[in-house]
Scaffold this motif. Structure first.
Motif, PDB file in Angstrom:
ATOM      1  N   PRO A  91       0.827  -1.205   0.000  1.00 37.49           N
ATOM      2  CA  PRO A  91       0.000   0.000   0.000  1.00 37.49           C
ATOM      3  C   PRO A  91       0.861   1.254   0.000  1.00 37.49           C
ATOM      4  N   GLY A  92       0.444   2.235  -0.799  1.00 39.84           N
ATOM      5  CA  GLY A  92       1.149   3.509  -0.814  1.00 39.84           C
ATOM      6  C   GLY A  92       0.787   4.324   0.421  1.00 39.84           C
ATOM      7  N   LEU A  93       1.706   5.194   0.802  1.00 37.67           N
ATOM      8  CA  LEU A  93       1.475   6.050   1.966  1.00 37.67           C
ATOM      9  C   LEU A  93       1.433   7.508   1.536  1.00 37.67           C
ATOM     10  N   SER A  94       0.546   8.259   2.112  1.00 32.04           N
ATOM     11  CA  SER A  94       0.533   9.700   1.906  1.00 32.04           C
ATOM     12  C   SER A  94       1.582  10.327   2.819  1.00 32.04           C
ATOM     13  N   GLN A  95       1.899  11.597   2.583  1.00 31.12           N
ATOM     14  CA  GLN A  95       2.869  12.279   3.438  1.00 31.12           C
ATOM     15  C   GLN A  95       2.377  12.308   4.887  1.00 31.12           C
ATOM     16  N   LYS A  96       1.095  12.508   5.063  1.00 31.60           N
ATOM     17  CA  LYS A  96       0.517  12.552   6.408  1.00 31.60           C
ATOM     18  C   LYS A  96       0.668  11.201   7.102  1.00 31.60           C
ATOM     19  N   ALA A  97       0.415  10.133   6.351  1.00 29.18           N
ATOM     20  CA  ALA A  97       0.554   8.792   6.919  1.00 29.18           C
ATOM     21  C   ALA A  97       2.014   8.496   7.242  1.00 29.18           C
ATOM     22  N   LEU A  98       2.926   8.958   6.390  1.00 25.22           N
ATOM     23  CA  LEU A  98       4.357   8.759   6.636  1.00 25.22           C
ATOM     24  C   LEU A  98       4.780   9.432   7.927  1.00 25.22           C
ATOM     25  N   VAL A  99       4.321  10.653   8.140  1.00 22.04           N
ATOM     26  CA  VAL A  99       4.668  11.389   9.362  1.00 22.04           C
ATOM     27  C   VAL A  99       4.224  10.613  10.599  1.00 22.04           C
ATOM     28  N   GLN A 100       3.022  10.053  10.536  1.00 21.72           N
ATOM     29  CA  GLN A 100       2.512   9.281  11.667  1.00 21.72           C
ATOM     30  C   GLN A 100       3.362   8.042  11.905  1.00 21.72           C
ATOM     31  N   GLU A 101       3.719   7.363  10.822  1.00 20.60           N
ATOM     32  CA  GLU A 101       4.539   6.152  10.952  1.00 20.60           C
ATOM     33  C   GLU A 101       5.928   6.489  11.501  1.00 20.60           C
ATOM     34  N   THR A 120      12.903  -0.381   8.801  1.00 18.94           N
ATOM     35  CA  THR A 120      11.509   0.070   8.809  1.00 18.94           C
ATOM     36  C   THR A 120      11.360   1.376   8.045  1.00 18.94           C
ATOM     37  N   ILE A 121      12.282   2.313   8.257  1.00 15.98           N
ATOM     38  CA  ILE A 121      12.208   3.599   7.563  1.00 15.98           C
ATOM     39  C   ILE A 121      12.428   3.424   6.067  1.00 15.98           C
ATOM     40  N   SER A 122      13.345   2.550   5.682  1.00 16.60           N
ATOM     41  CA  SER A 122      13.555   2.270   4.259  1.00 16.60           C
ATOM     42  C   SER A 122      12.268   1.763   3.614  1.00 16.60           C
ATOM     43  N   ARG A 123      11.574   0.897   4.331  1.00 10.63           N
ATOM     44  CA  ARG A 123      10.301   0.375   3.801  1.00 10.63           C
ATOM     45  C   ARG A 123       9.272   1.491   3.671  1.00 10.63           C
ATOM     46  N   LEU A 124       9.208   2.370   4.651  1.00 10.95           N
ATOM     47  CA  LEU A 124       8.251   3.474   4.618  1.00 10.95           C
ATOM     48  C   LEU A 124       8.546   4.428   3.463  1.00 10.95           C
ATOM     49  N   LEU A 125       9.821   4.706   3.222  1.00  9.72           N
ATOM     50  CA  LEU A 125      10.191   5.594   2.112  1.00  9.72           C
ATOM     51  C   LEU A 125       9.838   4.963   0.772  1.00  9.72           C
ATOM     52  N   LYS A 126      10.012   3.654   0.679  1.00 14.79           N
ATOM     53  CA  LYS A 126       9.643   2.937  -0.537  1.00 14.79           C
ATOM     54  C   LYS A 126       8.140   3.022  -0.773  1.00 14.79           C
ATOM     55  N   GLN A 127       7.364   2.832   0.281  1.00 10.30           N
ATOM     56  CA  GLN A 127       5.913   2.893   0.169  1.00 10.30           C
ATOM     57  C   GLN A 127       5.426   4.295  -0.169  1.00 10.30           C
ATOM     58  N   THR A 128       6.130   5.298   0.332  1.00 11.87           N
ATOM     59  CA  THR A 128       5.671   6.671   0.141  1.00 11.87           C
ATOM     60  C   THR A 128       6.130   7.270  -1.179  1.00 11.87           C
ATOM     61  N   ALA A 133      15.748   3.643  -0.653  1.00 14.82           N
ATOM     62  CA  ALA A 133      16.629   4.494   0.149  1.00 14.82           C
ATOM     63  C   ALA A 133      17.099   3.706   1.360  1.00 14.82           C
ATOM     64  N   THR A 134      18.391   3.811   1.674  1.00 12.46           N
ATOM     65  CA  THR A 134      18.973   3.046   2.769  1.00 12.46           C
ATOM     66  C   THR A 134      19.885   3.926   3.615  1.00 12.46           C
ATOM     67  N   PHE A 135      20.069   3.528   4.871  1.00  8.76           N
ATOM     68  CA  PHE A 135      20.957   4.284   5.749  1.00  8.76           C
ATOM     69  C   PHE A 135      22.417   3.963   5.445  1.00  8.76           C
ATOM     70  N   GLU A 136      22.653   2.825   4.807  1.00  6.14           N
ATOM     71  CA  GLU A 136      24.009   2.391   4.472  1.00  6.14           C
ATOM     72  C   GLU A 136      24.040   1.973   3.009  1.00  6.14           C
ATOM     73  N   LEU A 137      25.110   2.390   2.320  1.00  2.00           N
ATOM     74  CA  LEU A 137      25.236   2.059   0.904  1.00  2.00           C
ATOM     75  C   LEU A 137      26.678   1.661   0.618  1.00  2.00           C
ATOM     76  N   GLN A 138      26.844   0.499   0.030  1.00  2.00           N
ATOM     77  CA  GLN A 138      28.173  -0.031  -0.305  1.00  2.00           C
ATOM     78  C   GLN A 138      29.093  -0.078   0.918  1.00  2.00           C
ATOM     79  N   GLY A 139      28.485  -0.348   2.081  1.00  2.00           N
ATOM     80  CA  GLY A 139      29.253  -0.481   3.313  1.00  2.00           C
ATOM     81  C   GLY A 139      29.584   0.831   3.995  1.00  2.00           C
ATOM     82  N   ASN A 140      29.097   1.946   3.461  1.00  2.00           N
ATOM     83  CA  ASN A 140      29.393   3.261   4.038  1.00  2.00           C
ATOM     84  C   ASN A 140      28.133   3.888   4.618  1.00  2.00           C
TER      85      ASN A 140
END
Length: 301
Positions: A91-101, A120-128, A133-140
């Motif tokens: 399911p897609g998330l609206s900006q308002k729903a993202l803020v709540q999550e 969890t945040i990566s999943r939320l950004l994907k849905q929205t 988007a990830t907190f770590e990329l190529q080990g950095n």
């Protein structure tokens, strides 16, 4: 009559009948008795041996010829019948729903996110926003992924650049020096649209505090240059895709990230104190297909 007495009487009766049978056998089959005597088979044990042989034979016959009742087996099921191949809709998330999550996930302090929080945040950004988007990329990774972002000045895009050459957010002024990676273009004539957009939507991050910086400074400086990231205002859900274009801010400012004047305006953080809480994640975009600038929720486009 007690059980003990009954057992004694029954044993006595059997013994009497056996003795009578042995006597009759001796009288009727004298030759057979003589043969058994020569083979050292005691006549008085014949009854017992015979019964054992008969019992064993009867049992064997029963096991051999008795019908075997096999358990009824369930009908085999195909693999396709056991596996649901229907894709689960995300399911897609609206900006308002993202803020709540996000309010349910983010910590109450500025610290590195845990693996569970980051996933969890990566999943939320994907849905929205529909991007990876990830907190770590190529080990950095950066020292923080959640913190306070401040309003930065324009950067010199080429030698001789001035604030009058910029179209938006003139009030921000121009930084007196270039960014951490020098000019975006060697000259005004050589400046491309990509160079313009990189300065327009740049992030300043504390590269010098990132894990491994002291050991791999030169490698990481090159790796972070123009690295694409997404910033999300955790209070409004507004999001902007930009690139790392400068190092900072200084620790003593109390801020953890910096944003270009245009990026901060799109995040709705360009007025008042001109700073606010954001999450900043790497955009996994190896083919460079995601444009820089404000990005809308996929359910609100």
């Amino acid at each position: 009559m007690s059980r003990k007495t009954a057992k004694h009487n029954l044993t006595t009766a059997f013994q009497k009948r056996r003795d009578q049978a042995v006597t009759k056998l001796k009288d009727s089959h004298h030759d057979a008795i003589s043969y058994l005597a020569r083979t050292e088979v005691p006549v008085d044990k014949i009854g017992i041996s015979t019964m054992r042989m008969l019992s064993a034979g009867a049992l064997s016959s029963t096991l051999l010829f008795a019908p075997i009742a096999l358990p009824e087996l369930a009908a085999p099921r195909t693999v396709e019948a056991q596996i649901d191949t229907t894709p689960t809709p995300v399911p897609g998330l609206s900006q308002k729903a993202l803020v709540q999550e996000l309010s349910n996930v983010l910590p109450n302090e500025y610290r590195p996110l845990t693996s569970e929080e980051s996933i969890t945040i990566s999943r939320l950004l994907k849905q929205t926003y529909g991007i990876k988007a990830t907190f770590e990329l190529q080990g950095n990774s950066l020292n923080l992924q959640f913190g306070r972002m401040g309003y930065e000045q324009h950067l010199l895009r080429y030698p001789g650049d001035s604030i009058n050459q910029h179209d938006e957010e003139i009030i921000a002024g121009m930084a007196p020096l270039t960014g951490a990676w020098s000019y975006f273009a060697p000259s005004k004539e050589a400046m491309t649209q990509k160079d313009i957009e990189r300065e327009k939507y740049y992030w300043a991050v504390q590269t010098y505090l990132s894990p491994g910086w002291q050991e791999n400074m030169y490698y990481l400086k090159d790796w972070y240059k123009y690295r694409k990231m997404i910033a999300v205002n955790v209070k409004t859900g507004d999001a902007v895709v930009g690139v790392i274009g400068d190092a900072g801010p200084a620790v003593w400012t109390g801020k953890h990230f910096g944003g270009s004047p245009e990026a901060m305006s799109e995040l709705h953080l360009s007025s008042g104190m001109r700073n606010g809480e954001v999450i900043l994640f790497f955009v996994d975009d190896p083919n460079d297909t995601i444009p820089l600038g404000k990005i809308e929720s996929i359910v609100e486009k």
